[in-house]
Design an enzyme around this catalytic site. Structure first.
Site, PDB file in Angstrom:
ATOM      1  N   ARG A 208      -7.655  -0.268   1.082  1.00 47.04           N
ATOM      2  CA  ARG A 208      -8.125  -1.545   0.532  1.00 47.04           C
ATOM      3  C   ARG A 208      -8.589  -1.386  -0.911  1.00 47.04           C
ATOM      4  O   ARG A 208      -8.598  -2.350  -1.675  1.00 47.04           O
ATOM      5  CB  ARG A 208      -9.216  -2.113   1.422  1.00 47.04           C
ATOM      6  CG  ARG A 208     -10.513  -1.336   1.485  1.00 47.04           C
ATOM      7  CD  ARG A 208     -11.341  -1.684   2.704  1.00 47.04           C
ATOM      8  NE  ARG A 208     -10.704  -1.186   3.915  1.00 47.04           N
ATOM      9  CZ  ARG A 208     -11.153  -1.414   5.133  1.00 47.04           C
ATOM     10  NH1 ARG A 208     -12.256  -2.134   5.325  1.00 47.04           N
ATOM     11  NH2 ARG A 208     -10.519  -0.933   6.186  1.00 47.04           N
TER      12      ARG A 208
ATOM     13  N   LYS B   8     -10.009  13.191   8.285  1.00 44.80           N
ATOM     14  CA  LYS B   8      -9.507  12.802   9.598  1.00 44.80           C
ATOM     15  C   LYS B   8      -9.384  14.034  10.500  1.00 44.80           C
ATOM     16  O   LYS B   8      -9.060  15.124  10.022  1.00 44.80           O
ATOM     17  CB  LYS B   8      -8.103  12.184   9.473  1.00 44.80           C
ATOM     18  CG  LYS B   8      -8.015  10.843   8.794  1.00 44.80           C
ATOM     19  CD  LYS B   8      -6.554  10.408   8.703  1.00 44.80           C
ATOM     20  CE  LYS B   8      -6.378   9.083   7.979  1.00 44.80           C
ATOM     21  NZ  LYS B   8      -6.867   7.949   8.758  1.00 44.80           N
TER      22      LYS B   8
ATOM     23  N   LYS C  78       0.845  -1.204   0.000  1.00 42.98           N
ATOM     24  CA  LYS C  78       0.000   0.000   0.000  1.00 42.98           C
ATOM     25  C   LYS C  78       0.876   1.248   0.000  1.00 42.98           C
ATOM     26  O   LYS C  78       1.657   1.477   0.917  1.00 42.98           O
ATOM     27  CB  LYS C  78      -0.912  -0.008   1.223  1.00 42.98           C
ATOM     28  CG  LYS C  78      -1.750   1.256   1.404  1.00 42.98           C
ATOM     29  CD  LYS C  78      -2.508   1.223   2.731  1.00 42.98           C
ATOM     30  CE  LYS C  78      -3.148   2.560   3.049  1.00 42.98           C
ATOM     31  NZ  LYS C  78      -3.777   2.572   4.389  1.00 42.98           N
TER      32      LYS C  78
ATOM     33  N   ASP D  73       1.522   6.235   5.892  1.00 40.02           N
ATOM     34  CA  ASP D  73       0.490   5.377   5.307  1.00 40.02           C
ATOM     35  C   ASP D  73       0.976   4.685   4.034  1.00 40.02           C
ATOM     36  O   ASP D  73       0.240   3.902   3.446  1.00 40.02           O
ATOM     37  CB  ASP D  73      -0.786   6.177   5.017  1.00 40.02           C
ATOM     38  CG  ASP D  73      -2.039   5.340   5.189  1.00 40.02           C
ATOM     39  OD1 ASP D  73      -1.975   4.310   5.878  1.00 40.02           O
ATOM     40  OD2 ASP D  73      -3.081   5.705   4.622  1.00 40.02           O
TER      41      ASP D  73
ATOM     42  N   ASP E 299      -2.612  10.430   3.735  1.00 39.20           N
ATOM     43  CA  ASP E 299      -4.029  10.125   3.818  1.00 39.20           C
ATOM     44  C   ASP E 299      -4.737  11.160   4.677  1.00 39.20           C
ATOM     45  O   ASP E 299      -4.654  11.139   5.904  1.00 39.20           O
ATOM     46  CB  ASP E 299      -4.240   8.722   4.402  1.00 39.20           C
ATOM     47  CG  ASP E 299      -5.711   8.352   4.506  1.00 39.20           C
ATOM     48  OD1 ASP E 299      -6.524   8.982   3.804  1.00 39.20           O
ATOM     49  OD2 ASP E 299      -6.027   7.435   5.281  1.00 39.20           O
TER      50      ASP E 299
ATOM     51  N   GLU F  57      -9.557   3.866   2.215  1.00 41.41           N
ATOM     52  CA  GLU F  57      -9.122   3.918   0.811  1.00 41.41           C
ATOM     53  C   GLU F  57      -8.026   2.908   0.488  1.00 41.41           C
ATOM     54  O   GLU F  57      -7.862   2.514  -0.670  1.00 41.41           O
ATOM     55  CB  GLU F  57      -8.636   5.327   0.475  1.00 41.41           C
ATOM     56  CG  GLU F  57      -7.183   5.646   0.829  1.00 41.41           C
ATOM     57  CD  GLU F  57      -6.873   5.525   2.334  1.00 41.41           C
ATOM     58  OE1 GLU F  57      -5.729   5.174   2.668  1.00 41.41           O
ATOM     59  OE2 GLU F  57      -7.768   5.780   3.158  1.00 41.41           O
TER      60      GLU F  57
END
Length: 460
Positions: free
Chosen positions: A313, A239, A227, A250, A232, A311
């Site tokens: 996944r 967030k 990933k 991330d 993010d 996001e």
């Protein structure tokens, strides 16, 4: 920073590892050393260090505490705290301990030398170590170098580690090992049927992409998927500030598979390696994807978006579908995917999922030999209904708050249908508290365990 072993030297200072309560080991040393240890309260406690002077004021030898078996189990690499306490010089191990203790000390010694110094000078330990007898020095150095790559990538803030820079890091690594790299970028993602990678990254000023590295032309096939969400924000499900502070990490899954790939290539393992990294930023703009949207994936499965902050996944799903089309011998995904995994096992363990019990057993064995702890989680079929919203094939953020790591893993597994052997790691990628061999900041998780397990998994 020095993360290689020193050349052997007849002037190297003897370094003795002493277990707590192991008086016999001290008694084998000269009487004046025993007296000096007693006078200074040295008893072999984990992380203790004592310099024994010679008659001319130099260093006769050094002692480092190994603690007990229990303290070593609770604090891996604890003995290498001695490195920061030792004066500058070249040292050699003189103690006779098990292979596992010696290898962990040697690896921990190199990892203790890591400092992230891109933006400010950092003081690194100056003591060096001759490779201990019986260890594979080149292997340990390759592992430490791969871990350095992972840590550097995670520690670099998103301003300097966006999708462009992450691609450059892959290309630089490929250039060192004669690997091939292809990048599918921007609108071409739609042309090449990678729609969810495009959707997640389209609101950012830096174009989303899928980075695809190939290396090796013989042996079993291994595909690593990492990933690469370089930052993010949470998207439209923004967030809060406190949750956004560490989101430079991330892309920790991408950083970890790149570190592992570097180890594999440096060691020349006889396998066919592929690395897939969906590299995006999850940003906020007028064209950001929305809660309630239904996306169609590369696999043809539709996904209802119930939270734009789930996001990772989505981008992994398209990459895994692509990986699955090749039907490699083993697919492994690594991602900083869920907070639920941290609630379950904390920041130190690497939760993993495996479709093969044989692979899981091999990984647990590799974790023990590499001081890289893992914990198996289940692909729990009864929870499949939790990721099926009815209006689409899949739900990217099931309501209810239960089994968040498991439902995310089940989501990813839906995109691996033609490759029987699949493993997924839901890692944290960050060490919140400084420890010997593991400074505060970005850290690889699961890579060393997997490296040690690969010979059993792939019959290398």
């Amino acid at each position: 920073m020095t993360q290689t072993f020193a050349a052997n030297s007849k002037h190297a200072i003897p370094l003795h590892l002493i277990e707590k309560g192991e008086q016999q080991a001290l008694k084998q040393l000269p009487e004046q050393v025993q007296s000096w240890a007693d006078a200074n309260g040295f008893d072999g406690a984990l992380g203790q260090c004592l310099i024994v002077p010679n008659a001319s004021g130099g260093i006769e030898l050094a002692l480092a505490g190994l603690g007990t078996a229990n303290t070593r189990a609770r604090k891996r690499f604890g003995a290498v705290a001695a490195r920061a306490k030792l004066p500058e010089g070249v040292y050699r191990l003189e103690s006779d301990h098990s292979d596992m203790i010696t290898q962990e000390f040697a690896l921990g010694w190199l990892l203790e030398g890591y400092r992230f110094d891109r933006y400010a000078k950092q003081s690194a330990p100056k003591a060096q170590l001759v490779a201990p007898k019986g260890v594979d020095a080149s292997r340990i150095e390759a592992i430490a170098a791969g871990e350095t790559t992972t840590r550097d990538l995670i520690n670099t803030p998103a301003e300097d580690m966006g999708p462009d820079e992450l691609e450059k890091a892959v290309r630089d690594l490929a250039g060192r090992f004669d690997a091939k790299v292809k990048s599918t970028t921007g609108e071409v993602l739609l042309e090449d049927n990678l729609p969810m990678i495009h959707t997640v990254g389209r609101a950012a000023s830096r174009a989303p992409r899928l980075i695809d590295l190939h290396w090796g032309d013989e042996g079993p096939s291994l595909t690593l998927v990492g990933k690469g969400v370089c930052f993010d924000t949470g998207g439209l499900n923004l967030k809060p500030g406190a949750s956004m502070g560490l989101m430079k990490k991330d892309m920790g899954g991408a950083a970890t598979v790149l570190g592992l790939a570097q180890m594999i290539m440096a060691l020349g393992l006889k396998l066919r390696l592929r690395v897939l990294i969906p590299a995006v930023e999850n940003s906020v703009a007028g064209n950001a994807f929305r809660p309630g949207d239904i996306l169609t994936s590369r696999k043809g499965l539709t996904v209802e978006i119930n939270n734009t902050d789930a996001e990772g996944r989505l981008v992994l799903a398209d990459a895994l579908a692509l990986a699955d089309e090749d039907k490699p011998d083993l697919i492994v995904s690594m991602a900083t995917l869920t907070g639920a995994a941290r609630v379950a096992v904390g920041p130190d363990l690497s939760p993993f999922y495996a479709t093969s019990t044989t692979d899981a057993d091999a990984l647990r064995k590799g974790a023990r030999t590499s001081a890289d702890p893992v914990w198996e989680m289940p692909f729990w079929d009864p929870y499949e209904a939790m990721i099926e919203p009815g209006i689409a094939d899949l739900d990217n953020a099931p309501k209810g708050g239960f089994a968040g790591s498991i439902t995310a893993a089940l989501f990813l597994k839906r995109f691996v249908t033609d490759t029987p052997r699949y493993m997924h790691f839901d890692i944290y990628g960050w060490n919140p508290t400084a420890a010997p061999g593991r400074p505060k900041g970005g850290v690889g998780m699961g890579a060393r365990a997997l490296l040690d397990a690969l010979p059993d998994m792939l019959d290398l």
